[in-house]
Design an enzyme around this catalytic site. Structure first.
Site, PDB file in Angstrom:
ATOM      1  CG  HIS A 248      -2.003  -1.064   1.113  1.00  0.00           C
ATOM      2  ND1 HIS A 248      -1.894  -2.293   1.750  1.00  0.00           N
ATOM      3  CD2 HIS A 248      -3.175  -1.098   0.425  1.00  0.00           C
ATOM      4  CE1 HIS A 248      -2.964  -3.014   1.474  1.00  0.00           C
ATOM      5  NE2 HIS A 248      -3.761  -2.327   0.675  1.00  0.00           N
ATOM      6  CG  PHE A 250       3.037   7.530  -5.204  1.00  0.00           C
ATOM      7  CD1 PHE A 250       1.896   8.327  -5.162  1.00  0.00           C
ATOM      8  CD2 PHE A 250       3.863   7.614  -6.320  1.00  0.00           C
ATOM      9  CE1 PHE A 250       1.590   9.198  -6.196  1.00  0.00           C
ATOM     10  CE2 PHE A 250       3.564   8.493  -7.360  1.00  0.00           C
ATOM     11  CZ  PHE A 250       2.422   9.287  -7.298  1.00  0.00           C
ATOM     12  CG  ASP A 289      -5.206   2.030  -0.129  1.00  0.00           C
ATOM     13  OD1 ASP A 289      -6.091   1.913   0.747  1.00  0.00           O
ATOM     14  OD2 ASP A 289      -4.967   1.145  -0.967  1.00  0.00           O
TER      15      ASP A 289
END
EC number: 3.1.4.-
Length: 514
Positions: A248, A250, A289
């Site tokens: 999780h 970029f 996220d």
């Protein structure tokens, strides 16, 4: 007199031919001894007296002299009138000498010094032990604070650290890459390689340029009068607020947004949705996220983290992602919605929040069932239908890695398992429940993927395929092929395990025969 080791001393006095025995403690003061002498001789307490031996010589009391039974008694002579002035000082000297000799005999000063020293040592030990206790308590307090700080940073550092909200660079400095036509075309396809391009790994600045291009290419910058510099600043701030988690991170944000961009083109969504809907889809994908700590909702709830407490165990991570996203928008330099009127911004905010919250896999069955009920009679003019479709679209993009070619998809499985194992190790250490599909001792890559592809991905994409048949070849078929490939790998793994098991059994039997 008695021996120096005795607790009491005796002196025999000759008082006008009458022998008097005087007994006194070694702790008596000169004044106390004088009073005893006066009492023994029948003199008043105010009488000044001197002590004479049998020859008439004035004597002092020496506690170390032989016992009085071996020598003549002392005579007590009262000092009167003219003698008083001369004798008073002498008597005081005698009494002082008596006190000093008693002190030396019984080592009173040495005892006082020893007792004082011992008391000082005890006080020092008590002080040191007390300091140790204080230090231990301080260490415990520091460890507790450190644990709380680590837990806070692991689960919700963003809201307590406003410095991250603003890009580290005052002026957007990432270069505006001139994307080739080949890159532009590839960006519009689900098979896009998010790892490598022309044998070079995509760098963050290149991914930022691609995201910027998507907003321009979809007409969002022009249609909503978004300041291009603000768009750059916003994307930089988005990048800075994704953590360096194995999965999780970029690059995952870029991956999901690129898949959304490709589906917009593949499904011709700009012909069916409003531009506001397209803006919501893209923005929710970018933000979905933000500040993910690397530990899922199950951990947050079981560990009773700050996020779980704050959001009452209801999609704590997804709620956090929304909160971070709109804190970024609250910065004027990063607010790409600055030119929206309040009502339009409210619509954007509500739509973005709805889509980000839909990415909670705990709601997967609920959302897909709702979409299945609508898909056969889907109405693009029905706001409820469109919202449900947008929720399913962002869900598809969020878990779409297996749609991509094997060489692109498989590294994501490794990243996801690494993050799962990191969580399960922590859960074991903290005595929390561990999901079998996250346990490094129970899960393999094929077992992790087969069930997920068969029972989650394929049913969802096949349902979307009813509305957009064009996705079958480029999205659904790759999922079926991925499922088949992992099932073959599992068969190979099972066969190898069976061979290994038989070898072990043969070795065991051979050992028993010997």
């Amino acid at each position: 007199m008695g021996s120096a080791s005795s607790a009491y001393r005796m002196i025999y006095l000759d008082v006008d031919g009458r022998i008097q025995k005087v007994v006194f403690s070694r702790f008596c003061s000169p004044c106390d001894i004088k009073e005893l002498f006066c009492t023994a001789t029948g003199l008043s307490r105010n009488t000044t007296i001197s002590l004479l031996d049998s020859t008439g010589a004035m004597v002092s009391i020496d506690p170390t002299m032989p016992n009085n039974s071996e020598r003549s008694p002392y005579k007590v002579v009262p000092i009167t009138g003219g003698q008083l002035a001369d004798k008073e000082e002498l008597f005081q000297n005698v009494l002082t000498q008596v006190a000093e000799q008693f002190s030396r005999a019984f080592k009173i000063n040495e005892l006082k010094t020893e007792v004082t020293n011992r008391l000082a040592m005890l006080e020092k030990r008590v002080e040191l032990e007390g300091m140790k206790v204080v230090e231990i308590e301080k260490c415990r307090s520091d460890i507790k604070k450190l644990r709380e700080e680590m837990a806070s940073r692991n689960n919700s550092s963003f809201l307590d650290d406003n410095k991250k909200l603003t890009p580290r660079r005052d002026v957007p400095s990432y270069p505006k890459y001139m994307l080739s036509q080949q890159t532009i075309d590839a960006l519009r396809k689900p098979a896009f390689d998010v790892w490598l391009w022309e044998s070079n790994e995509w760098e963050p600045n290149e991914m930022l340029s691609c995201l910027e291009h998507m907003y321009h290419d979809l007409g969002l910058v022009k249609d909503f009068n978004i300041n291009p510099i603000t768009l750059k600043r916003w994307l930089l701030c988005i990048h800075d607020n994704y953590r360096n988690n194995p999965f999780h991170n970029f690059r995952h944000c870029f991956c999901v947004t690129q898949m959304m961009y490709s589906m917009i083109y593949l499904c011709n969504l700009q012909e069916k949705f409003t531009q506001v809907d397209i803006l919501i889809l893209m923005t929710a994908a970018v933000c979905h996220d933000l500040d993910h700590p690397g530990y899922n909702n199950t951990y947050q709830i079981n560990a009773r983290t700050e996020l779980a407490v704050r959001y009452n165990d209801i999609s704590p991570l997804e709620n956090h992602h929304c909160a971070v996203a709109f804190q970024i928008f609250s910065q004027s330099d990063c607010n790409i919605f600055a030119n929206f009127d309040p009502e339009a911004f409210k619509q954007i905010r509500q739509g973005t929040i709805t889509l980000i919250l839909a990415t909670d896999m705990a709601r997967h069955g609920e959302i897909l069932d709702s979409f299945k009920q609508k898909v056969d009679n889907f109405d693009f003019t029905n706001e409820e239908h469109v919202t449900c479709l947008k929720m399913v679209l962002i869900k598809c993009c969020d878990i779409s890695n297996e749609v991509r070619p094997m060489e692109v998809a498989e590294p994501w499985v490794d990243c996801l398992l690494e993050e799962y194992f990191m969580q399960s190790d922590r859960e074991k250490a903290e005595g929390l429940p561990v999901a079998p599909f996250m346990d490094r001792e129970k899960v393999t890559k094929p077992t992790a993927q087969i069930g997920f592809i068969k029972f989650v991905l394929i049913p969802m994409f096949e349902t979307v395929m009813k509305l957009f048949p064009q996705i079958e070849e480029v999205m659904v078929q790759p999922l079926r092929e991925s499922r088949d490939r992992y099932e073959e790998l599992k068969q190979i793994d099972d066969a190898m395990n069976e061979v290994q098991k038989k070898k072990s059994e043969n070795l065991t039997m051979g050992g028993k025969k010997k």
